[in-house]
Structures are given as structure tokens and as C-alpha cells.
Design a protein around this motif. Structure first.
Motif, mmCIF file in Angstrom:
data_model
loop_
_atom_site.group_PDB
_atom_site.id
_atom_site.type_symbol
_atom_site.label_atom_id
_atom_site.label_comp_id
_atom_site.label_asym_id
_atom_site.label_seq_id
_atom_site.Cartn_x
_atom_site.Cartn_y
_atom_site.Cartn_z
ATOM 1 N N ASN A 141 42.351 37.594 52.012
ATOM 2 C CA ASN A 141 42.599 35.604 50.967
ATOM 3 C C ASN A 141 42.115 35.965 49.807
ATOM 4 O O ASN A 141 41.676 35.517 48.912
ATOM 5 C CB ASN A 141 42.205 34.839 52.012
ATOM 6 C CG ASN A 141 42.829 34.027 53.119
ATOM 7 O OD1 ASN A 141 43.994 34.233 52.471
ATOM 8 N ND2 ASN A 141 42.111 33.370 53.731
ATOM 9 N N SER A 142 40.691 36.940 49.641
ATOM 10 C CA SER A 142 39.826 37.346 48.056
ATOM 11 C C SER A 142 40.126 37.995 47.925
ATOM 12 O O SER A 142 40.865 37.936 46.802
ATOM 13 C CB SER A 142 38.343 37.839 49.227
ATOM 14 O OG SER A 142 37.752 37.123 49.739
ATOM 15 N N GLU A 143 41.173 38.954 48.598
ATOM 16 C CA GLU A 143 41.600 40.100 46.998
ATOM 17 C C GLU A 143 43.317 38.945 46.595
ATOM 18 O O GLU A 143 43.378 39.430 45.742
ATOM 19 C CB GLU A 143 42.152 40.898 47.984
ATOM 20 C CG GLU A 143 41.473 41.462 48.437
ATOM 21 C CD GLU A 143 40.827 43.008 47.257
ATOM 22 O OE1 GLU A 143 41.202 42.653 46.495
ATOM 23 O OE2 GLU A 143 39.181 43.255 47.868
ATOM 24 N N GLN A 144 43.873 38.156 47.338
ATOM 25 C CA GLN A 144 44.540 37.349 46.796
ATOM 26 C C GLN A 144 43.998 36.027 45.289
ATOM 27 O O GLN A 144 45.065 36.446 44.578
ATOM 28 C CB GLN A 144 45.452 36.411 47.917
ATOM 29 C CG GLN A 144 46.899 36.055 47.368
ATOM 30 C CD GLN A 144 47.671 35.016 48.649
ATOM 31 O OE1 GLN A 144 46.957 34.590 49.691
ATOM 32 N NE2 GLN A 144 48.712 34.654 48.290
ATOM 33 N N ARG A 145 43.514 35.678 45.896
ATOM 34 C CA ARG A 145 42.543 35.272 44.485
ATOM 35 C C ARG A 145 42.228 35.947 43.357
ATOM 36 O O ARG A 145 42.823 35.409 42.100
ATOM 37 C CB ARG A 145 41.044 34.175 45.483
ATOM 38 C CG ARG A 145 41.284 33.224 44.289
ATOM 39 C CD ARG A 145 39.528 33.403 44.926
ATOM 40 N NE ARG A 145 38.354 32.199 43.574
ATOM 41 C CZ ARG A 145 37.949 32.481 42.786
ATOM 42 N NH1 ARG A 145 38.221 33.704 42.271
ATOM 43 N NH2 ARG A 145 37.782 31.750 41.362
ATOM 44 N N HIS A 146 41.564 37.372 43.663
ATOM 45 C CA HIS A 146 41.539 38.182 42.812
ATOM 46 C C HIS A 146 42.401 38.577 42.276
ATOM 47 O O HIS A 146 42.986 39.021 40.910
ATOM 48 C CB HIS A 146 40.731 39.432 43.478
ATOM 49 C CG HIS A 146 40.074 40.302 42.317
ATOM 50 N ND1 HIS A 146 38.862 40.190 41.264
ATOM 51 C CD2 HIS A 146 40.404 41.876 42.517
ATOM 52 C CE1 HIS A 146 38.945 41.247 40.632
ATOM 53 N NE2 HIS A 146 39.565 41.898 41.037
ATOM 54 N N GLN A 190 43.370 37.874 38.145
ATOM 55 C CA GLN A 190 43.580 39.343 37.044
ATOM 56 C C GLN A 190 45.230 38.860 36.390
ATOM 57 O O GLN A 190 45.120 38.506 35.232
ATOM 58 C CB GLN A 190 43.885 40.366 37.477
ATOM 59 C CG GLN A 190 42.276 40.866 38.050
ATOM 60 C CD GLN A 190 42.651 42.635 38.445
ATOM 61 O OE1 GLN A 190 43.475 43.117 39.116
ATOM 62 N NE2 GLN A 190 41.430 43.284 38.323
ATOM 63 N N ALA A 191 45.889 38.218 37.021
ATOM 64 C CA ALA A 191 47.507 37.495 36.396
ATOM 65 C C ALA A 191 47.218 36.694 35.212
ATOM 66 O O ALA A 191 48.182 36.838 34.767
ATOM 67 C CB ALA A 191 48.029 37.449 37.461
ATOM 68 N N ILE A 192 46.272 35.683 35.670
ATOM 69 C CA ILE A 192 46.260 34.450 34.668
ATOM 70 C C ILE A 192 45.166 35.250 33.300
ATOM 71 O O ILE A 192 45.654 34.321 32.540
ATOM 72 C CB ILE A 192 45.073 33.431 35.333
ATOM 73 C CG1 ILE A 192 45.625 32.612 35.980
ATOM 74 C CG2 ILE A 192 45.108 32.732 34.382
ATOM 75 C CD1 ILE A 192 45.212 31.896 36.930
ATOM 76 N N PHE A 238 45.830 39.084 29.799
ATOM 77 C CA PHE A 238 45.839 39.547 28.706
ATOM 78 C C PHE A 238 45.223 40.277 27.930
ATOM 79 O O PHE A 238 44.404 40.791 27.173
ATOM 80 C CB PHE A 238 46.390 38.697 27.463
ATOM 81 C CG PHE A 238 45.349 37.676 27.584
ATOM 82 C CD1 PHE A 238 44.467 37.692 26.045
ATOM 83 C CD2 PHE A 238 45.851 36.712 28.365
ATOM 84 C CE1 PHE A 238 43.528 36.469 25.922
ATOM 85 C CE2 PHE A 238 44.069 35.337 27.689
ATOM 86 C CZ PHE A 238 44.199 35.566 26.900
ATOM 87 N N ARG A 239 43.923 40.246 29.361
ATOM 88 C CA ARG A 239 42.266 40.794 28.519
ATOM 89 C C ARG A 239 42.051 41.531 29.827
ATOM 90 O O ARG A 239 40.468 41.828 29.916
ATOM 91 C CB ARG A 239 41.363 39.933 28.630
ATOM 92 C CG ARG A 239 41.661 38.261 27.065
ATOM 93 C CD ARG A 239 40.400 37.697 26.577
ATOM 94 N NE ARG A 239 40.508 37.532 25.521
ATOM 95 C CZ ARG A 239 39.741 36.323 24.898
ATOM 96 N NH1 ARG A 239 37.969 36.035 25.095
ATOM 97 N NH2 ARG A 239 39.813 35.830 23.556
ATOM 98 N N GLN A 240 43.126 42.354 30.279
ATOM 99 C CA GLN A 240 42.928 43.309 31.068
ATOM 100 C C GLN A 240 42.309 42.517 32.801
ATOM 101 O O GLN A 240 40.871 43.259 33.000
ATOM 102 C CB GLN A 240 42.422 44.507 30.924
ATOM 103 C CG GLN A 240 43.594 45.389 30.276
ATOM 104 C CD GLN A 240 43.435 44.526 28.568
ATOM 105 O OE1 GLN A 240 42.615 44.402 28.182
ATOM 106 N NE2 GLN A 240 44.563 44.045 27.679
ATOM 107 N N GLY A 241 42.216 40.275 32.470
ATOM 108 C CA GLY A 241 41.182 40.707 33.543
ATOM 109 C C GLY A 241 39.550 40.656 33.204
ATOM 110 O O GLY A 241 38.337 40.375 34.657
#
Length: 200
Positions: free
Chosen positions: A92-97, A101-103, A106-109
Motif C-alpha cells: 500500500n505504501s509503495e502504491q501511494r508512493h 510520482q505519477a502526479i 514532470f518534476r521527477q517526483g
């Protein structure tokens, strides 16, 4: 039978039990103060870290931490259910992370604002977008489950417990977030159903 103390010494650095014994009264006083609410754990950790030389109480707490980590390792090795729960939480934590990053791709997370206030503003906005996606997904996952149940499709609660509202494959992240337009809209979009299905 191998004692815990011997296991700790063989598995890693030797446990300094003499320091734990010397500082035990102070450890108990610290625990009592934290439990009574007289001091916050974060404040106490900052005070211990502020000493120029390493405080003996801090050393004793580190040695106790080694014992706790060893106990957890033993539980981890012997308990498959614990491993499943930990993996589920990690997933779950990795999925939120990954969503973060997907959002912010454009600034590489990364948050690159210079001022602390701007960084807080950017992080708050990011958390708001994530919360909106989770809320949207939760609403529609519930609607989908209710629709399936209305068509006599079995949707067991124990299976729903393994679903996560952190998916984003159906969301386009390009463009602007139009909060005012979203707030002014009435109702919600219909479910995407096959042509021969209809919402009950």
C-alpha cells in the motif's frame, strides 16, 4: 536452548547488557514520563541527540532497540500471517508512493521550491490531489460493488478488503485541476458498464 541474549550476540553486534543494567532506572523513569504525558517522545529524542558526547541513556535505549529488533525478526521468521500483513502494508505504501510520482512526474517526483513555505504549500497541494483521487476511487468502487450485488453477482467482503483505492490508470494527469468546476457539478458520472448492463 539458545537464549535471546546469546542469539542477539551471534546474529549481530554484541548486546551491551551492562549499560542497560546501569541505566535501567533512568529508562523506567523515561518510559513513565512518556506514558504520563509529561514529555513527548520526539522532544526526548531531540534532547538526547543534542548532547555533544553520546549520553549513556541513549546508548542503553539503542541496545534495548537491538533486542526489540531481534524479537521482531524471530516473529517474522516464525509467523507467516505477520509477513503477509507487513507485505500488504508495504505494498500500500509503495502504491501511494508510485501515485505521488505519477502526479508529480514532470518534476521527477521532487519538490524543488527553495523556500520552506513554498515547499509546504506544494506538499499540501500534492496531498490534496492524492486524497481527491482516493476519495473518487472509493466512491466508485463502492458503487461498482453495489451494482454487482444488485445483479446477483457475489462480492464477498473478505475480497473487498484486499482492494485498494490508490489506482490511477483511469486518470489523466495532464492539464489543470478545476476545483471550482468540480464543486459546482451535480451528482457523479455513471459507471462504465458494458452495453448490455445498466445501473440498478
Amino acid at each position: 536452548m539458545l537464549k535471546l541474549h546469546d542469539f542477539c550476540n551471534r546474529a549481530g553486534k554484541r548486546i551491551r547488557s551492562d549499560i542497560i543494567a546501569e541505566q535501567w532506572d533512568d529508562v523506567l523513569r523515561l518510559v513513565g514520563s512518556i506514558k504520563a504525558g509529561h514529555v513527548a517522545p520526539s522532544v526526548m529524542l531531540r534532547k538526547l541527540a543534542a548532547y555533544e558526547r553520546q549520553n549513556q541513556l541513549d546508548v542503553a535505549l539503542q541496545e534495548i532497540g537491538k533486542i526489540e529488533r531481534t524479537l521482531f525478526m524471530l516473529d517474522w521468521l516464525e509467523n507467516p500471517d505477520l509477513r503477509r500483513r507487513c507485505h500488504a502494508g508495504l505494498n500500500n505504501s509503495e502504491q501511494r508512493h508510485a501515485l505521488t510520482q505519477a502526479i508529480y512526474t514532470f518534476r521527477q517526483g521532487r519538490i524543488i521550491d527553495r523556500s520552506h513555505e513554498a515547499q509546504k504549500y506544494r506538499a499540501s497541494g500534492l496531498n490534496l490531489v492524492i486524497a481527491a483521487i482516493v476519495y473518487w476511487n472509493t466512491i466508485y468502487m463502492d458503487a461498482a460493488a453495489q451494482h454487482l450485488r444488485s445483479t446477483s453477482v457475489a462480492v464477498p467482503d473478505d475480497l473487498l478488503a484486499h482492494t485498494s483505492p490508490v489506482g490511477w490508470e483511469h486518470i489523466a494527469f495532464s492539464g489543470d485541476f478545476l476545483w471550482d468546476r468540480a464543486a459546482a457539478s451535480n451528482g457523479r458520472k455513471a459507471l462504465n458498464l458494458p452495453p448490455d448492463s445498466r445501473v440498478a
